[in-house]
Design an enzyme around this catalytic site. Structure first.
Site, PDB file in Angstrom:
ATOM      1  N   HIS A  25       0.846  -1.187   0.000  1.00 53.55           N
ATOM      2  CA  HIS A  25       0.000   0.000   0.000  1.00 53.55           C
ATOM      3  C   HIS A  25       0.878   1.232   0.000  1.00 53.55           C
ATOM      4  O   HIS A  25       1.908   1.256   0.669  1.00 53.55           O
ATOM      5  CB  HIS A  25      -0.928   0.026   1.221  1.00 53.55           C
ATOM      6  CG  HIS A  25      -2.080   0.945   1.016  1.00 53.55           C
ATOM      7  ND1 HIS A  25      -1.959   2.297   1.171  1.00 53.55           N
ATOM      8  CD2 HIS A  25      -3.339   0.704   0.618  1.00 53.55           C
ATOM      9  CE1 HIS A  25      -3.125   2.855   0.878  1.00 53.55           C
ATOM     10  NE2 HIS A  25      -3.972   1.910   0.527  1.00 53.55           N
ATOM     11  N   ASP A  76      -7.963  -5.349   0.274  1.00 54.63           N
ATOM     12  CA  ASP A  76      -8.524  -6.130  -0.838  1.00 54.63           C
ATOM     13  C   ASP A  76      -8.287  -7.623  -0.709  1.00 54.63           C
ATOM     14  O   ASP A  76      -9.031  -8.417  -1.273  1.00 54.63           O
ATOM     15  CB  ASP A  76      -7.922  -5.642  -2.165  1.00 54.63           C
ATOM     16  CG  ASP A  76      -8.354  -4.222  -2.469  1.00 54.63           C
ATOM     17  OD1 ASP A  76      -9.557  -3.956  -2.363  1.00 54.63           O
ATOM     18  OD2 ASP A  76      -7.493  -3.386  -2.773  1.00 54.63           O
TER      19      ASP A  76
HETATM   20  N1  COA Z   1       3.848  -7.681  -4.806  1.00 50.44           N
HETATM   21  C1  COA Z   1       5.169  -7.771  -5.052  1.00 50.44           C
HETATM   22  N2  COA Z   1       5.980  -6.714  -5.012  1.00 50.44           N
HETATM   23  C2  COA Z   1       5.450  -5.525  -4.710  1.00 50.44           C
HETATM   24  C3  COA Z   1       4.083  -5.364  -4.436  1.00 50.44           C
HETATM   25  C4  COA Z   1       3.279  -6.509  -4.481  1.00 50.44           C
HETATM   26  N3  COA Z   1       1.962  -6.423  -4.241  1.00 50.44           N
HETATM   27  N4  COA Z   1       3.824  -4.065  -4.161  1.00 50.44           N
HETATM   28  C5  COA Z   1       4.986  -3.436  -4.250  1.00 50.44           C
HETATM   29  N5  COA Z   1       5.966  -4.309  -4.599  1.00 50.44           N
HETATM   30  C6  COA Z   1       7.384  -4.003  -4.805  1.00 50.44           C
HETATM   31  C7  COA Z   1       7.551  -3.201  -6.088  1.00 50.44           C
HETATM   32  O1  COA Z   1       7.717  -4.033  -7.197  1.00 50.44           O
HETATM   33  C8  COA Z   1       8.766  -2.379  -5.768  1.00 50.44           C
HETATM   34  O2  COA Z   1       9.898  -3.202  -5.906  1.00 50.44           O
HETATM   35  P1  COA Z   1      11.289  -2.585  -6.441  1.00 50.44           P
HETATM   36  O3  COA Z   1      11.684  -1.538  -5.430  1.00 50.44           O
HETATM   37  O4  COA Z   1      12.196  -3.772  -6.482  1.00 50.44           O
HETATM   38  O5  COA Z   1      11.003  -2.002  -7.783  1.00 50.44           O
HETATM   39  C9  COA Z   1       8.604  -2.082  -4.272  1.00 50.44           C
HETATM   40  O6  COA Z   1       7.800  -3.137  -3.744  1.00 50.44           O
HETATM   41  C10 COA Z   1       7.984  -0.744  -3.988  1.00 50.44           C
HETATM   42  O7  COA Z   1       6.691  -0.736  -4.619  1.00 50.44           O
HETATM   43  P2  COA Z   1       6.079   0.479  -5.414  1.00 50.44           P
HETATM   44  O8  COA Z   1       5.442  -0.021  -6.668  1.00 50.44           O
HETATM   45  O9  COA Z   1       7.082   1.587  -5.553  1.00 50.44           O
HETATM   46  O10 COA Z   1       4.971   0.951  -4.402  1.00 50.44           O
HETATM   47  P3  COA Z   1       3.806   1.967  -4.746  1.00 50.44           P
HETATM   48  O11 COA Z   1       3.567   2.757  -3.515  1.00 50.44           O
HETATM   49  O12 COA Z   1       4.115   2.726  -5.988  1.00 50.44           O
HETATM   50  O13 COA Z   1       2.573   1.030  -5.079  1.00 50.44           O
HETATM   51  C11 COA Z   1       0.718  -0.383  -4.770  1.00 50.44           C
HETATM   52  C12 COA Z   1       1.612   0.706  -4.150  1.00 50.44           C
HETATM   53  C13 COA Z   1      -0.454  -0.625  -3.847  1.00 50.44           C
HETATM   54  C14 COA Z   1       0.202   0.100  -6.124  1.00 50.44           C
HETATM   55  C15 COA Z   1       1.555  -1.662  -4.935  1.00 50.44           C
HETATM   56  O14 COA Z   1       1.961  -2.139  -3.676  1.00 50.44           O
HETATM   57  C16 COA Z   1       0.806  -2.737  -5.685  1.00 50.44           C
HETATM   58  O15 COA Z   1       0.812  -2.726  -6.918  1.00 50.44           O
HETATM   59  N6  COA Z   1       0.130  -3.684  -4.958  1.00 50.44           N
HETATM   60  C17 COA Z   1      -0.648  -4.713  -5.610  1.00 50.44           C
HETATM   61  C18 COA Z   1      -1.981  -4.143  -6.053  1.00 50.44           C
HETATM   62  C19 COA Z   1      -2.906  -3.886  -4.887  1.00 50.44           C
HETATM   63  O16 COA Z   1      -3.116  -4.741  -4.039  1.00 50.44           O
HETATM   64  N7  COA Z   1      -3.497  -2.690  -4.903  1.00 50.44           N
HETATM   65  C20 COA Z   1      -4.479  -2.299  -3.918  1.00 50.44           C
HETATM   66  C21 COA Z   1      -3.952  -1.237  -3.032  1.00 50.44           C
HETATM   67  S1  COA Z   1      -5.104  -0.932  -1.723  1.00 50.44           S
END
Ligand code: COA
Length: 375
Positions: free
Chosen positions: A262, A312
């Site tokens: 998140h 979720d």
């Molecule tokens: N599974 C695996 N790896 C994950 C992950 C997940 N659900 N969420 C983040 N990461 C990893 C990213 O790949 C990134 O890795 P890196 O540093 O090696 O590139 C790192 O963790 C940081 O993630 P980042 O994408 O920068 O975080 P964000 O704040 O931009 O994104 C979300 C937040 C929620 C979009 C992201 O965690 C995600 O896509 N989660 C899955 C979708 C989800 O459940 N969304 C609902 C949110 S309520």
């Protein structure tokens, strides 16, 4: 600065304070609160309508106000004939999020808001009342060619939606689980869809346009669509062993595990998770699906402690145990989050300035136009 360096710097506005709001706190170390009330108290003590009222009017309703509010929402369940005709024209293989977005946009055309927004509270109640009817009417028509009516003894959105989806009296525990889920999904500060709604409202657009825009943002699997995507992940494994092997492989390949991580919650995790997990366990704790979910959670805790499950992840299995089709998980999110979106639309309008940030330019220097025959 190179283009890739600049892209990294933009970073999805992470940590950027993009405005002020009195509605919700999350990720500030004091839990998730709506107008100062903790999500735990709201989920354990309130019904969704009390929370929707709180979001709409910035105070908890007393008994008479709540009854009146529920009556008004129930009186807004009917679909007009033009909207029914539009819904009948939308085929069954369309994603229900596009259906919901089309319906809200159509409502804007058919029952638009006044130019001075003096009827905004009526329109919010209309949206709360009609959205479950939209999904259920379309569901029965698209799948079975049946037109349902909107009469019901159910006084709440949770009960009404469950009744109209299955066309039978819903179980009491399903209604209670649905209240909890709707409360958890109702509001979450400047998330992508709420921010979208605020941007749209800031141009002095109408409430239906702002909500339709927000639905578009909610649809994606990085936001609201994650509950549907989490279900596909969990269902892709038929045993705990398979789940452990599969999730390990995904982590090695650096794939995203839907329902984890998140933007605003750190190691402490998403406070909504424990509340909805409790319901998932109550409804399906003995099933393989639940065991697989817990195995995935445990493995993620060990391998990626900084990526705890979000709301979720267990919402998916809780809905599944209630017999709700997976593609309706995110539309249910709309039925709830519309209350938060509208609270933000009202707040934006009350002290409006158009939201129009600037970008850092990373393109070419000014250059001479080349005639088409010279390119
Ligand atoms: N599974 C695996 N790896 C994950 C992950 C997940 N659900 N969420 C983040 N990461 C990893 C990213 O790949 C990134 O890795 P890196 O540093 O090696 O590139 C790192 O963790 C940081 O993630 P980042 O994408 O920068 O975080 P964000 O704040 O931009 O994104 C979300 C937040 C929620 C979009 C992201 O965690 C995600 O896509 N989660 C899955 C979708 C989800 O459940 N969304 C609902 C949110 S309520």
């Amino acid at each position: 600065m190179s283009v890739s360096e600049a892209k990294k710097k933009v970073g999805g506005l992470a940590g950027v304070v993009a405005g002020s709001s009195a509605i919700c706190t999350c990720g500030l170390g004091n839990g998730l609160n709506y107008y100062g009330y903790s999500i735990e108290d709201l989920a354990n003590e309130a019904t969704f309508e009390e929370v929707a009222y709180l979001l709409q009017f910035a105070k908890l309703p007393n008994k008479a106000e709540l009854e009146d509010y529920k009556e008004k929402i129930s009186a807004n369940r009917e679909l007009n004939e033009n909207l029914k005709a539009i819904l009948r024209a939308i085929p069954k293989d369309v994603h229900p999020m596009n259906l919901m977005q089309s319906a809200v946009a159509a409502l804007g055309a058919l029952e638009g808001e006044k130019e001075d927004f003096s009827d905004q509270d009526e329109k919010i109640i209309r949206l709360l009342g009609i959205l479950p009817s939209v999904l259920c009417y379309w569901h029965h028509y698209a799948n079975f060619g049946k037109e349902i009516d909107f009469k019901s003894e159910q006084k709440t959105i949770a009960g009404y939606f469950l009744e109209k989806l299955d066309l039978k009296e819903p179980r009491e525990d399903f209604i209670n689980a649905m209240h909890c889920s709707l409360i958890l999904y109702a509001e979450h500060e400047f998330n992508a869809s709420t921010f979208t709604a605020r941007v749209c409202a800031s141009t002095r657009s109408d409430i239906f346009s702002a909500v339709a825009a927000a639905i578009g943002a909610l649809r994606g699997p990085l936001h609201g669509g994650a509950n549907e995507a989490a279900m596909h992940l969990i269902q892709s494994f038929s045993s705990v062993e398979e789940a452990i092997k599969g999730v390990n492989e995904k982590l090695e390949k650096k794939e995203l595990l839907m329902g984890f991580g998140h933007r605003v919650y750190g190691l402490g995790g998403d406070p909504r998770n424990a509340l909805i997990k409790e319901w998932s366990k109550k409804l399906g704790g003995d099933s393989m699906l639940y065991k697989v979910s817990e195995a995935i959670e445990m493995l993620m805790k060990e391998k990626k402690p900084n990526l705890p499950p979000n709301a979720d992840f267990y919402s998916a299995s809780a809905y599944h145990f209630m017999g709700i089709p997976t593609e309706y998980f995110t539309p249910i999110f709309i039925m709830s989050r519309v209350s938060g979106w509208c609270a933000h639309i009202k707040e934006q309008r009350a002290n409006n300035k158009i939201i129009r940030p600037s970008s850092e330019y990373i393109g070419p220097e000014p250059r001479k136009f080349t005639q088409i025959q010279e390119r």
